[in-house]
Design a protein around this motif. Sequence first.
Motif, PDB file in Angstrom:
ATOM      1  N   TYR A  95      14.738   5.430  23.690  1.00 44.55           N
ATOM      2  CA  TYR A  95      13.863   6.187  22.791  1.00 44.55           C
ATOM      3  C   TYR A  95      12.954   5.195  22.087  1.00 44.55           C
ATOM      4  O   TYR A  95      13.418   4.155  21.620  1.00 44.55           O
ATOM      5  CB  TYR A  95      14.727   6.956  21.784  1.00 44.55           C
ATOM      6  CG  TYR A  95      13.973   7.834  20.805  1.00 44.55           C
ATOM      7  CD1 TYR A  95      12.774   8.448  21.148  1.00 44.55           C
ATOM      8  CD2 TYR A  95      14.481   8.059  19.534  1.00 44.55           C
ATOM      9  CE1 TYR A  95      12.100   9.270  20.258  1.00 44.55           C
ATOM     10  CE2 TYR A  95      13.819   8.884  18.622  1.00 44.55           C
ATOM     11  CZ  TYR A  95      12.631   9.481  18.996  1.00 44.55           C
ATOM     12  OH  TYR A  95      11.973  10.290  18.098  1.00 44.55           O
ATOM     13  N   VAL A  96      11.672   5.510  22.005  1.00 43.50           N
ATOM     14  CA  VAL A  96      10.747   4.597  21.327  1.00 43.50           C
ATOM     15  C   VAL A  96      11.170   4.361  19.877  1.00 43.50           C
ATOM     16  O   VAL A  96      10.965   3.287  19.320  1.00 43.50           O
ATOM     17  CB  VAL A  96       9.297   5.119  21.405  1.00 43.50           C
ATOM     18  CG1 VAL A  96       9.112   6.363  20.584  1.00 43.50           C
ATOM     19  CG2 VAL A  96       8.306   4.039  20.984  1.00 43.50           C
ATOM     20  N   THR A  97      11.802   5.368  19.245  1.00 44.86           N
ATOM     21  CA  THR A  97      12.483   5.287  17.950  1.00 44.86           C
ATOM     22  C   THR A  97      11.534   5.059  16.787  1.00 44.86           C
ATOM     23  O   THR A  97      11.435   5.882  15.881  1.00 44.86           O
ATOM     24  CB  THR A  97      13.590   4.210  17.954  1.00 44.86           C
ATOM     25  OG1 THR A  97      14.383   4.351  19.140  1.00 44.86           O
ATOM     26  CG2 THR A  97      14.483   4.362  16.730  1.00 44.86           C
ATOM     27  N   SER A  98      10.839   3.928  16.759  1.00 44.02           N
ATOM     28  CA  SER A  98       9.885   3.648  15.671  1.00 44.02           C
ATOM     29  C   SER A  98       8.853   2.653  16.174  1.00 44.02           C
ATOM     30  O   SER A  98       9.058   1.980  17.179  1.00 44.02           O
ATOM     31  CB  SER A  98      10.605   3.090  14.436  1.00 44.02           C
ATOM     32  OG  SER A  98      11.191   1.833  14.724  1.00 44.02           O
ATOM     33  N   TYR A  99       7.736   2.550  15.477  1.00 40.13           N
ATOM     34  CA  TYR A  99       6.659   1.670  15.919  1.00 40.13           C
ATOM     35  C   TYR A  99       5.715   1.420  14.761  1.00 40.13           C
ATOM     36  O   TYR A  99       5.664   2.176  13.776  1.00 40.13           O
ATOM     37  CB  TYR A  99       5.892   2.282  17.096  1.00 40.13           C
ATOM     38  CG  TYR A  99       5.652   3.767  16.978  1.00 40.13           C
ATOM     39  CD1 TYR A  99       4.562   4.267  16.269  1.00 40.13           C
ATOM     40  CD2 TYR A  99       6.526   4.672  17.560  1.00 40.13           C
ATOM     41  CE1 TYR A  99       4.354   5.632  16.154  1.00 40.13           C
ATOM     42  CE2 TYR A  99       6.328   6.040  17.445  1.00 40.13           C
ATOM     43  CZ  TYR A  99       5.243   6.511  16.739  1.00 40.13           C
ATOM     44  OH  TYR A  99       5.046   7.866  16.615  1.00 40.13           O
ATOM     45  N   LEU A 100       4.960   0.354  14.868  1.00 39.49           N
ATOM     46  CA  LEU A 100       3.944   0.012  13.883  1.00 39.49           C
ATOM     47  C   LEU A 100       2.585   0.493  14.370  1.00 39.49           C
ATOM     48  O   LEU A 100       2.321   0.547  15.567  1.00 39.49           O
ATOM     49  CB  LEU A 100       3.905  -1.497  13.679  1.00 39.49           C
ATOM     50  CG  LEU A 100       5.165  -2.146  13.074  1.00 39.49           C
ATOM     51  CD1 LEU A 100       5.036  -3.663  13.126  1.00 39.49           C
ATOM     52  CD2 LEU A 100       5.380  -1.672  11.645  1.00 39.49           C
ATOM     53  N   GLY A 101       1.705   0.827  13.437  1.00 37.33           N
ATOM     54  CA  GLY A 101       0.346   1.186  13.793  1.00 37.33           C
ATOM     55  C   GLY A 101       0.175   2.645  14.157  1.00 37.33           C
ATOM     56  O   GLY A 101       1.132   3.419  14.219  1.00 37.33           O
ATOM     57  N   TYR A 102      -1.074   3.020  14.442  1.00 39.48           N
ATOM     58  CA  TYR A 102      -1.413   4.407  14.756  1.00 39.48           C
ATOM     59  C   TYR A 102      -1.271   4.649  16.250  1.00 39.48           C
ATOM     60  O   TYR A 102      -1.734   3.878  17.082  1.00 39.48           O
ATOM     61  CB  TYR A 102      -2.844   4.708  14.324  1.00 39.48           C
ATOM     62  CG  TYR A 102      -3.308   6.076  14.763  1.00 39.48           C
ATOM     63  CD1 TYR A 102      -2.927   7.213  14.069  1.00 39.48           C
ATOM     64  CD2 TYR A 102      -4.105   6.217  15.902  1.00 39.48           C
ATOM     65  CE1 TYR A 102      -3.329   8.478  14.486  1.00 39.48           C
ATOM     66  CE2 TYR A 102      -4.519   7.472  16.321  1.00 39.48           C
ATOM     67  CZ  TYR A 102      -4.119   8.595  15.609  1.00 39.48           C
ATOM     68  OH  TYR A 102      -4.522   9.837  16.031  1.00 39.48           O
ATOM     69  N   ARG A 103      -0.632   5.731  16.596  1.00 36.58           N
ATOM     70  CA  ARG A 103      -0.560   6.199  17.975  1.00 36.58           C
ATOM     71  C   ARG A 103      -0.104   7.655  17.954  1.00 36.58           C
ATOM     72  O   ARG A 103       0.428   8.129  16.945  1.00 36.58           O
ATOM     73  CB  ARG A 103       0.382   5.342  18.826  1.00 36.58           C
ATOM     74  CG  ARG A 103       1.842   5.370  18.401  1.00 36.58           C
ATOM     75  CD  ARG A 103       2.747   4.577  19.346  1.00 36.58           C
ATOM     76  NE  ARG A 103       2.690   3.147  19.147  1.00 36.58           N
ATOM     77  CZ  ARG A 103       3.517   2.276  19.732  1.00 36.58           C
ATOM     78  NH1 ARG A 103       4.456   2.725  20.570  1.00 36.58           N
ATOM     79  NH2 ARG A 103       3.434   0.993  19.515  1.00 36.58           N
ATOM     80  N   ALA A 104      -0.302   8.365  19.066  1.00 39.29           N
ATOM     81  CA  ALA A 104       0.198   9.729  19.161  1.00 39.29           C
ATOM     82  C   ALA A 104       1.706   9.719  18.948  1.00 39.29           C
ATOM     83  O   ALA A 104       2.395   8.754  19.283  1.00 39.29           O
ATOM     84  CB  ALA A 104      -0.153  10.338  20.514  1.00 39.29           C
ATOM     85  N   ARG A 105       2.231  10.772  18.406  1.00 36.63           N
ATOM     86  CA  ARG A 105       3.634  10.824  17.992  1.00 36.63           C
ATOM     87  C   ARG A 105       4.576  10.506  19.159  1.00 36.63           C
ATOM     88  O   ARG A 105       4.511  11.096  20.214  1.00 36.63           O
ATOM     89  CB  ARG A 105       3.940  12.219  17.425  1.00 36.63           C
ATOM     90  CG  ARG A 105       5.375  12.409  16.941  1.00 36.63           C
ATOM     91  CD  ARG A 105       5.508  13.697  16.138  1.00 36.63           C
ATOM     92  NE  ARG A 105       5.055  14.860  16.884  1.00 36.63           N
ATOM     93  CZ  ARG A 105       5.838  15.580  17.696  1.00 36.63           C
ATOM     94  NH1 ARG A 105       7.099  15.236  17.854  1.00 36.63           N
ATOM     95  NH2 ARG A 105       5.355  16.621  18.340  1.00 36.63           N
ATOM     96  N   GLN A 106       5.465   9.542  18.915  1.00 32.69           N
ATOM     97  CA  GLN A 106       6.530   9.156  19.837  1.00 32.69           C
ATOM     98  C   GLN A 106       6.029   8.641  21.187  1.00 32.69           C
ATOM     99  O   GLN A 106       6.716   8.739  22.198  1.00 32.69           O
ATOM    100  CB  GLN A 106       7.528  10.299  20.019  1.00 32.69           C
ATOM    101  CG  GLN A 106       8.309  10.588  18.748  1.00 32.69           C
ATOM    102  CD  GLN A 106       8.937  11.965  18.698  1.00 32.69           C
ATOM    103  OE1 GLN A 106       9.099  12.536  17.645  1.00 32.69           O
ATOM    104  NE2 GLN A 106       9.305  12.516  19.837  1.00 32.69           N
ATOM    105  N   CYS A 107       4.831   8.074  21.185  1.00 37.52           N
ATOM    106  CA  CYS A 107       4.297   7.445  22.399  1.00 37.52           C
ATOM    107  C   CYS A 107       4.808   6.009  22.518  1.00 37.52           C
ATOM    108  O   CYS A 107       4.909   5.295  21.521  1.00 37.52           O
ATOM    109  CB  CYS A 107       2.771   7.396  22.353  1.00 37.52           C
ATOM    110  SG  CYS A 107       1.940   8.789  23.124  1.00 37.52           S
ATOM    111  N   TRP A 108       5.082   5.596  23.733  1.00 39.02           N
ATOM    112  CA  TRP A 108       5.272   4.179  24.001  1.00 39.02           C
ATOM    113  C   TRP A 108       3.914   3.487  23.910  1.00 39.02           C
ATOM    114  O   TRP A 108       2.885   4.060  24.297  1.00 39.02           O
ATOM    115  CB  TRP A 108       5.862   3.963  25.389  1.00 39.02           C
ATOM    116  CG  TRP A 108       7.241   4.518  25.558  1.00 39.02           C
ATOM    117  CD1 TRP A 108       7.580   5.730  26.096  1.00 39.02           C
ATOM    118  CD2 TRP A 108       8.476   3.899  25.174  1.00 39.02           C
ATOM    119  NE1 TRP A 108       8.940   5.902  26.078  1.00 39.02           N
ATOM    120  CE2 TRP A 108       9.522   4.785  25.508  1.00 39.02           C
ATOM    121  CE3 TRP A 108       8.801   2.675  24.576  1.00 39.02           C
ATOM    122  CZ2 TRP A 108      10.862   4.494  25.276  1.00 39.02           C
ATOM    123  CZ3 TRP A 108      10.132   2.378  24.341  1.00 39.02           C
ATOM    124  CH2 TRP A 108      11.147   3.276  24.692  1.00 39.02           C
TER     125      TRP A 108
END
Length: 336
Positions: A95-108
């Motif tokens: 699961y991508v789980t969390s990320y920094l920066g702007y991107r579409a929701r739950q995108c790799w």
Amino acid sequence: MNLKPTASNLSGLLDEHPEKPPQGINVDSKLRAGLNLYSRERTYRLYVPEGYDGSKPSALLVVLHGCHQTYEDIQQISGFDALADREQFLVLYPYVTSYLGYRARQCWGWWVKAHRTRGRGEVEDISRIVEQVQQEYSVDPSRRYICGLSSGGAMAVNCLVAYPDKFAGGASVAGLAYGETPSAVKGSAFSIPRYHSLPRLCAVMRKNLAGATPPNLLIIHSDGDQVVSEKATDNLEQSWKQVAELDTDASEWHIDGETSGTPWSLHGYTSHDQQRLVRLRTSEFPHSWLGGPEGQHSSPDAPCISELIWWHLNASATRELGEVTPRKDTLLQEAS
């Protein structure tokens, strides 16, 4: 010898669905963040099939979700769990789980250099998850595969390029070429996608492969997809073909068929009895997983691609090893 599947056998494969629901168990775990700057703590799920025998090394299939999905969503719609019960392999759902920066929701972050480069970011975390699973379960290192939908399909391509020594093969469903940017995705009905040139995509791919040969790849796309275009899929196919030098090292074949009223075509390159690059085209279905159970981003009425993915990966990627005889291995027959 020119080896390729037959239309009648493929039609039956694409029309095949599991006879009973999954009977194995889900094991949910976490990966701690690594030392590299872009690493994050990740959640993942491992499906252990009914009848799993830890004394026998099993194949491992990594399945990556798309945007606006979780690992539970892709697990539901892909149908791999019931297939794993039948064929006895482990299925891993990061699961991508969390990320920094702007991107579409739950995108790799497939387009971010830090997330597609060996030893960094999301490709490194996916690799570390595989290593963590291997510490607890018996995995055959020659039968590790990866596939995904949409952003997960693009990230699967990234993992194959970043870690060709870790994955014997992969599949991209509505994914993109290594090195493309978000401009290659159609964001709205009014947006015009922009793509990198083929020479640029090949150069970036060669640089990151660092002399390695690209693993076997299955590409799946529907012409009804309004998010990832035919041109984007062409770029993926052509860049893989050129970098793998299939023009000089493989025989080319093409098959047209129909499954339950749905036409499809399969185009492939076979080298040394392995299907190195295969592309399935079908019609009318939207940006989705094809032929699996109902769920978010699923087209259950489409041909069943999970069967095709498993056959392609397990049959073609292990053929030279001579250690595994896949149940569907008879699909690869001598062409007239």
